[in-house]
Design an enzyme around this catalytic site. Structure first.
Site, short mmCIF file in Angstrom:
data_model
loop_
_atom_site.label_atom_id
_atom_site.label_comp_id
_atom_site.label_asym_id
_atom_site.label_seq_id
_atom_site.Cartn_x
_atom_site.Cartn_y
_atom_site.Cartn_z
N PHE A 1 0.87 -1.19 0.00
CA PHE A 1 0.00 0.00 0.00
C PHE A 1 0.90 1.23 0.00
O PHE A 1 1.72 1.41 0.88
CB PHE A 1 -0.92 0.05 1.22
CG PHE A 1 -1.86 1.22 1.16
CD1 PHE A 1 -3.07 1.13 0.47
CD2 PHE A 1 -1.52 2.44 1.74
CE1 PHE A 1 -3.93 2.23 0.38
CE2 PHE A 1 -2.37 3.53 1.65
CZ PHE A 1 -3.58 3.42 0.97
N ASP B 1 9.21 2.60 1.81
CA ASP B 1 8.06 3.42 2.21
C ASP B 1 7.86 3.19 3.72
O ASP B 1 7.38 2.14 4.14
CB ASP B 1 6.83 2.96 1.40
CG ASP B 1 5.54 3.67 1.84
OD1 ASP B 1 5.53 4.30 2.92
OD2 ASP B 1 4.55 3.58 1.09
N LYS C 1 2.65 10.57 8.16
CA LYS C 1 1.87 10.19 9.35
C LYS C 1 2.39 10.79 10.66
O LYS C 1 2.05 11.91 11.00
CB LYS C 1 1.78 8.66 9.44
CG LYS C 1 0.85 8.09 8.36
CD LYS C 1 0.56 6.62 8.62
CE LYS C 1 -0.32 5.98 7.58
NZ LYS C 1 -1.73 6.23 7.74
C1 LIG Z 1 2.86 2.55 3.89
C2 LIG Z 1 1.97 3.69 3.48
N1 LIG Z 1 2.32 4.45 2.42
C3 LIG Z 1 1.56 5.49 2.03
C4 LIG Z 1 0.40 5.81 2.67
C5 LIG Z 1 -0.43 6.97 2.21
O1 LIG Z 1 -0.33 8.00 3.11
P1 LIG Z 1 -1.38 9.23 3.07
O2 LIG Z 1 -2.70 8.68 3.46
O3 LIG Z 1 -0.80 10.21 4.07
O4 LIG Z 1 -1.34 9.76 1.69
C6 LIG Z 1 -0.02 5.04 3.77
C7 LIG Z 1 -1.28 5.33 4.46
O5 LIG Z 1 -1.86 4.53 5.14
C8 LIG Z 1 0.79 3.96 4.19
O6 LIG Z 1 0.46 3.18 5.22
#
Ligand SMILES: Cc1ncc(COP(=O)(O)O)c(C=O)c1O
Length: 390
Positions: A123, A210, A239
């Site tokens: 994700f 990520d 986050k």
């Molecule tokens: C691993 C990861 N990458 C990217 C995102 C996307 O982040 P945002 O919702 O701040 O765009 C999330 C959100 O849950 C995530 O868990």
């Protein structure tokens, strides 16, 4: 727009590890707004930093120099062992920056259609490029044509990646979460990550982690990779970086840090004085209160407390994760558990149908950690009674 299925509760305020609804009822926060309020609610250091910054300057523009942004960049880069940072406003945007960087890196190598390897269960966000990098019909359906240039491979399958690199001549990067979050709190094998590091060095590919969810002290180190002995070329986070003030960051080292030059990327709000002041307060608090090591300690307290509180351990398939990124996979689908727990004053989440996801605050006391474990155990016990009656 109705893009969310919301639970029937409305919080009026929070304090530390608890949220309170408009009737004054308290809820133990085992989720932190999905890994965001890592220092808990209304942390005095963050509140003070936001207040002080708001009294002098909220925003200027990236057209001008921003002291607070430079300070944050140098401290965060030091912690991460990275050289340069681009600031955005969210996790998806931080990943967009990483994807653009990787593509441009490929173009500089003479590739016309650079490709990025991504994983099963990944994700990376909801923008067009990041949802194309994300795995899952649920997220992609209805948005075709997807952004091309992503090759999906199985998790922890090194040979498949070697094969893809042989059959695709323009692979520029491998993008992955060292601990998959939305995919079900699944830590990738350490050996696999080490092999990928060597492969990337050999093939001049960029290794991108990520850490939007796993970063910011959650897993026992500031970034999860610091506990794995594998350093990526690029790491993204968001986050928990400013405890609830929107911010995202794409950090890069070595030649990757030099790829994006003037005019190649930008953001109106990215790294503005308010967000950077909040993030600085978070960094200082994590360091001063030694919250990285605390997350390891607390994680153990919570896991043990869950195991001790569950009547029938046969309900649990596996407890996974690191530090305060905890996944409790049950043998049955358990989406309903979220509303039952809410009724009992507990905030948790379920991913991948069967995995209870816990992302509690790093500032919990031992007693709160024990209480969280007990509450999760009780929720599992009640859930078992319900499915047996059914
Ligand atoms: C691993 C990861 N990458 C990217 C995102 C996307 O982040 P945002 O919702 O701040 O765009 C999330 C959100 O849950 C995530 O868990």
């Amino acid at each position: 727009m109705k893009t969310y299925s919301r639970l029937p509760v409305n919080f009026s305020h929070g304090q530390g590890s608890y949220l309170y609804d408009s009737k004054g009822r308290s809820y133990l926060d085992g989720l932190c707004g999905i890994s965001v309020t890592n220092l808990g609610h209304a942390h005095p250091a963050v509140t003070l930093a936001i207040k002080k910054q708001a009294e002098s300057l909220l925003h200027t523009s990236n057209l001008y120099e921003i002291d607070g942004q430079e300070l944050l960049a140098s401290q965060l880069a030091d912690i991460a062992g990275m050289d340069k940072i681009f600031f955005a406003n969210s996790g998806a945007e931080a990943n967009e920056a990483a994807i653009k960087l990787a593509r441009m890196h490929g173009h500089q190598r003479g590739f016309k259609n650079p490709e990025i390897i991504v994983l099963e269960g990944a994700f990376h966000g909801r923008t067009l490029a990041t949802l194309s990098a994300t795995d899952g019909n649920k997220i992609q359906t209805g948005f075709a044509p997807l952004v091309p240039g992503f090759i999906r491979t199985k998790r922890n399958d090194f040979n498949e990646i070697v094969e893809k690199l042989e059959s695709h001549s323009e692979v520029v990067a491998i993008l992955l979460e060292p601990i998959q979050g939305e995919g079900g709190i699944i830590p990738l094998n350490m050996n696999y990550l080490k092999q990928l590091r060597e492969l990337c060095d050999e093939k001049n590919c960029l290794l991108i982690f990520d850490e939007v969810q796993s970063g910011n002290g959650r897993t026992g180190n500031y970034f999860a990779y610091q506990g794995l002995g594998v350093v990526p070329d690029i790491v993204t986070t968001a986050k928990g970086l400013a405890n609830g003030v929107p911010i995202g960051a794409c950090l890069a080292k070595g030649s990757a840090a030099e790829v994006l030059t003037i005019g190649k990327h930008g953001s109106t709000f990215g790294g503005n004085p308010l967000a950077c002041a909040a993030a600085m307060a978070v960094l200082e608090t994590i360091k001063n209160e030694e919250l990285c090591s605390r997350s390891t300690e607390l994680g153990k307290i919570i896991r043990d407390s869950i195991v001790n509180s569950v009547n029938d351990l046969g309900m649990i398939k596996e407890i996974r994760g690191k530090g305060l990124m905890i996944g409790v996979e049950l043998n049955n689908e358990c989406n309903d558990l979220v509303s039952y727990a809410l009724n009992d004053g507990l905030l948790i989440n379920v991913t991948s149908e069967k995995t209870i996801r816990l992302l509690p605050p790093l500032i919990m006391t031992d007693e709160e950690g024990l209480a969280l474990g007990r509450a999760v155990g009780t929720a599992i016990n009640n859930f078992q009674t319900l499915i047996e009656d059914f």
